[in-house]
Structures are given as structure tokens and as C-alpha cells.
Design an enzyme around this catalytic site. Sequence first.
Site, PDB file in Angstrom:
ATOM      1  N   HIS A   1      33.706  -3.085 -12.663  1.00 42.80           N
ATOM      2  CA  HIS A   1      32.499  -3.896 -12.539  1.00 42.80           C
ATOM      3  C   HIS A   1      31.398  -3.194 -11.752  1.00 42.80           C
ATOM      4  O   HIS A   1      30.227  -3.193 -12.141  1.00 42.80           O
ATOM      5  CB  HIS A   1      32.884  -5.219 -11.873  1.00 42.80           C
ATOM      6  CG  HIS A   1      31.893  -6.315 -12.011  1.00 42.80           C
ATOM      7  ND1 HIS A   1      30.969  -6.635 -11.036  1.00 42.80           N
ATOM      8  CD2 HIS A   1      31.682  -7.201 -13.017  1.00 42.80           C
ATOM      9  CE1 HIS A   1      30.245  -7.667 -11.417  1.00 42.80           C
ATOM     10  NE2 HIS A   1      30.655  -8.044 -12.630  1.00 42.80           N
TER      11      HIS A   1
ATOM     12  N   ASP B   1      30.163  -4.515  -4.546  1.00 42.85           N
ATOM     13  CA  ASP B   1      30.945  -4.808  -5.742  1.00 42.85           C
ATOM     14  C   ASP B   1      32.338  -4.219  -5.601  1.00 42.85           C
ATOM     15  O   ASP B   1      32.853  -4.074  -4.492  1.00 42.85           O
ATOM     16  CB  ASP B   1      30.218  -4.249  -6.972  1.00 42.85           C
ATOM     17  CG  ASP B   1      30.365  -5.130  -8.191  1.00 42.85           C
ATOM     18  OD1 ASP B   1      31.484  -5.213  -8.715  1.00 42.85           O
ATOM     19  OD2 ASP B   1      29.366  -5.731  -8.631  1.00 42.85           O
TER      20      ASP B   1
ATOM     21  N   SER C   1      26.293 -11.259 -14.222  1.00 44.43           N
ATOM     22  CA  SER C   1      26.527 -10.071 -13.400  1.00 44.43           C
ATOM     23  C   SER C   1      25.607  -8.927 -13.806  1.00 44.43           C
ATOM     24  O   SER C   1      25.322  -8.041 -12.994  1.00 44.43           O
ATOM     25  CB  SER C   1      27.978  -9.598 -13.525  1.00 44.43           C
ATOM     26  OG  SER C   1      28.838 -10.389 -12.749  1.00 44.43           O
TER      27      SER C   1
END
Length: 639
Positions: free
Chosen positions: A238, A172, A424
Site C-alpha cells: 500500500h 503507511d 486511499s
Amino acid sequence: MSRTSLSHRLAALASGLGMVVALALQAAPAQAAPRVADARVIIKLDADAYPLDNDRLDRQLVVMGRRHAASLAVQRPLGERVRLVTASGISSAALAQRLAAEPGVAYAVPDARVRRLDVPNDTRYTSGGAAGPVVGQWYLKPPDNQVYAAIDAQTAWDTTRGSASVVVAVLDSGVRYDHPDLAGKLLPGYDFVRDAPAANDGDGRDADPSDPGDWVTQADIDSGIVEADCKPDDSSWHGTQVSGLIGAATNNGVGIASVGRNVMVLPVRVLGKCGGLVSDIVEAMRWSVGIAVVGVPPNPTPARVINLSLGADGVCSAAFADAIAAVIAQGAVVVASAGNSAGHAVVSPANCAGVIGVGGVRHTGTKVGFSDLGSELSIAAPAGNCVDLTGPCQYPILTTSNGGKTTPGASIYTDSTNFTVGTSFSAPLVAGTAALLLSARPGLTPAQVKQLLEGSAFPFPNSGAEAGVKQCTAPQTSASGTPIDQLECYCNTATCGAGLLDVRAAVVAATTALAVIQLSPASPQAQQALTLDARGSLLQAGRSIATVVWTITDGGGIVNPGSASGPTFSVTPSGAGSFVVAVTVSDSAGVSASTSRLVSVAAASPPPPSSGGGALGGGYLLALLAAVLAARRVVSRRP
């Protein structure tokens, strides 16, 4: 009795008996040897070896048991040839292991103590705090009428809370190591982003996967640092959000709980400003599982699970397919998000063979509007949804994050006003569950983990949503080839995977057995022999299938209801439609597992044209017309 109260009683005894006892006490060791708890074991004897004569059976059991514990006693019957036995001077686990090895013993298991469901004390688990949501981490709790899609990790934690020996790689944007709820849960990892300007950390690849922020400015776009189709945006944090869902410190009195609890997270940075490159990602995948990558130091903590909350439009590329095959061959599970394009085709790499692709659902179990869908998906999990178009988000996914708009700021948690939603966040719930399964049963292969998740999935709902919500269909495009949005809809096994993620059921199946129904041919047709096969059912190591019982619970007008036994079962559907078959598989230790499956049957294919002429014969045209009419009837019966 505590050691303190024991010493008080001994001191009183010494004063009453005189100096000799007092001297003896002074000479005694400072700490007594730990006491071995009394063993309690539930044992079942085979019917072939032991006739059903209770008195004789108890005597034989005592003779057998006293070879391992002289004090063994039979306490009471718990069923036919099932007894509770006790002994002193040996642990329950040790006695059970010895008795289980005796000839004629079906099973011997400790009489374990069952405790109330483990509810972690993380402050945001029950309620999201001042900024909400009121339902807290609703998605980890047991499902009910309000949160049908909740995954029931809470009950699964009574069986396993994960093992620190199981590593989940999060490929990520990197991670914030300074977040207090990730303290002690993050391994060193690596930064695979080669492009220094896009990496935003001043250099290319290095051993620091910390997230410096991935914000994008108009100047970045104008100068060509990122592609022209990027848009200005704040930092996402994220990777920190995904990592928290998988492995945030749990039951530590602060913040959130994670589905994997004790599993470890390996941060692998592959995304910078406006995403990342496939070349970086495929190398990172290989490195994550211990495969050597040129120019990068070996990974000392190979992952058993890879989470990919990322994707790109299009079919699975050869580069992704090659890397995924190598990773799976290494024994690692790959989990990827479906995508967030409002019901378009599943993105890559979630559409690659062998990947556990994860779609997103609302708290009610219907497909959430933004989630993509398709037959490539394996399972669906909560993705967060807000219900109302304005005001605080009612059902977000709470997780760890950072408050900085660009560069890192204070560590925070997402909530109802600063919310996280998207597939996600569906994928890490599944990745964390895969890690729990590997914690409970380390020898599982990636295919078996996928089988456990799909085979234990909870059925999708087909009612309960607002009026006008339709069944999901395969992704559609307009006449010009533009993808057509497909918002909230009722999922089915052809569009959203095998069902809703059920952590409790998956863990139970991993620690007992999982019945599996396989079809041959995989796409049945009317008037064609179909074999139902249970030989792929997943059992505990060292056990074999003892019995298999099949039942056609709903013939659908195309198969006769009835029962049969044996590892396989053949039927010949008389026409197009569907029927339901159930199977119960019992293993050699007497453990049983059951499942059912809706089998869809297509219309029979028309016969090939006869040779010897270019024109179609009348018989062929009649068969084709019959097939078309049958297909129309099938469509009209769909809900």
C-alpha cells in the site's frame, strides 16, 4: 550560431588575413562569456500617474526605463498604458524586477515564452500497456466528456513541476526502495511500528521503513499476532502504491507519472499486519514535520505535507486532534482519505478539524460506490472505478507496486487486471497537489493551501450518470443504528467537499489570486441579515485588495438581483431557499480573480416561548407551524 560553426568561420578569416589574426585567435580564451538574452518585458503604468497620451507616455516610459537599461525601447502598445519594451545586456527577469519597483508602475512582467502542454513520456501515461487500461493515467489529464473528474495535472505542470525542497510524508505500510520508478525520489524515513510480530520485519522501531509485506495468515489470527476480526490476506504494498502517485520519477521514459513530479517522498512506516496503532501514528505525524519524539532521532527532512491513506470508524479522537493541531501549527498540511465503507460516515482522521478530507469519485464525477461521505470532507478526487462488474477494470488508478504475494517480489505497476481503487488513492492526488502549491508559493500556510484547493475546485456534475442515480445525502443509519450503504450518487458541497480537484486551477490561483466568499453568519436564516465578505481572498505577497465587485446572479426568489462594490456586501433573504452570488476581486497590481457561490438559506427559527407560563402560546404555535410548512416546501424543491 553554435560555438563549432563560429570557430570554423574564425579559422577561415584567420587564413585570409594572415598569421597575426591566427595568433590572436590562439591567444583568445577557450570559451566566450555567455550571452545575455535580450530582455522583453510587459509593463503597465498607473492611470493616476500617467494620463492617456500615447506619445507622451512612450517618451516617459523610455526615460524611466533607460535608468535601468540604456538600450531600452518601446516596441508596441498592448492596451491602455500597457507596453512591450525590450533591452539588451540584461535579462527579462532583472529588467522586470527593476521596472516594477518604479513609482507609478502597476506591474512589469517578463514576456515569457509559452510552450505546448507538457505531456510526460512515461510509457503508461498515455496507455496502460498490454494489461491496460486503454486510457492510461486518465486521472492526471485534462478533463473531457469521457473523464469529467480528471484533475488536469498535465496543464498545471506548465507552471510548476514541483520542487525537491518540498517533502511529502507518506504514513503507511512502508515502501519498496527497490522500485525503479521511485529511484532518487525517496528520503530515508523511519519505521514507527513498535509491535515486532505485527511489524513483520523481525524488530520494532528502527530507521528502516522498507515494507517487508503485510500479509495475514489464519495462523496469525489464531496465535493472536493480529486481532480476531482480521482476515487472511496477501501483502498490499500500500505504501509503495501511495508513494508512486505522489512522487514517482516522471518524464523518465518508463512507468508512470506522478502528480508531484519533482517533490520528494518521506516514507514513514506506521502500518503492519492488519493495520497500525493510533499511538504509533500520532508520534509519526509529529516526527514527520520535525517535532521531537522521545527515543527517535530527529528528522533531518521535515515534511510540508502529510498523507494519511488510512482511517478508523468513529469521531475524531482527542489523540488525533492533538497531533493534527501540533502538525498544522508547524506549518504542515494534513491530507486524509474519506474511507471505503460504501457511503457511511467519514472515518477518522479525515473527519478531524483542519484536515483536508478527500472523498472518491468515478471518472464521470459521481461519488464512487465505495467512498464514504459527509460534511467533514474538503474535496473529492478520482478513486478509480471499473464500470463493468466483470472483465478488465476500465478506469483504475495506475501506480507503483510489488508482485510478491507475501514477501517482496519483482517491482510492478498496477493495471486493469491487478488494479488499485479506493479513497486511499484519492488522498495522494490531493497531497501531491498541495506539494505543487507549496512548490509554487512556499510561504502558504496550511489554511491557505486548504482554501486554494477548495476555492479552485470544479463543480460536481448533476447529470450524465445512468438512470436512477440520486443526489447524495448525509450518511444514514437504520433504526437499530446500522449504517446504510449509499452507492453511486451525485455529489454536492454538503456531502463530498467543495468540488472536484482541479490542479491547474489551484496552481493558477496560487500564483495569481483566489477570490473567496465568506458568510456571516455561517448558516444563514431567512429574514436575518447576511454579510458576504471577500476580505479573506488570497493575494500575492505585498499586494492588497483594490476593488471588489459583487453580483447576485440568481436571487432564487429570496434576494433581489443586482450589483454592489466594496469588501463586504449585506443582504437579507426574504425566505428559505438558495441564491447565487458572484464576486470579482482585483488586487493592487491589477490582477483579478472571480468566483461564485450558491448560498443556502434555512427557514427562520421560531421565536422562543414567552416567559411566565408553562403552556405554549397560540402565537408561538402558529410560528412553529409556519416554519414546518416552510421546511416542507424547501424539501420538495430539492432535485
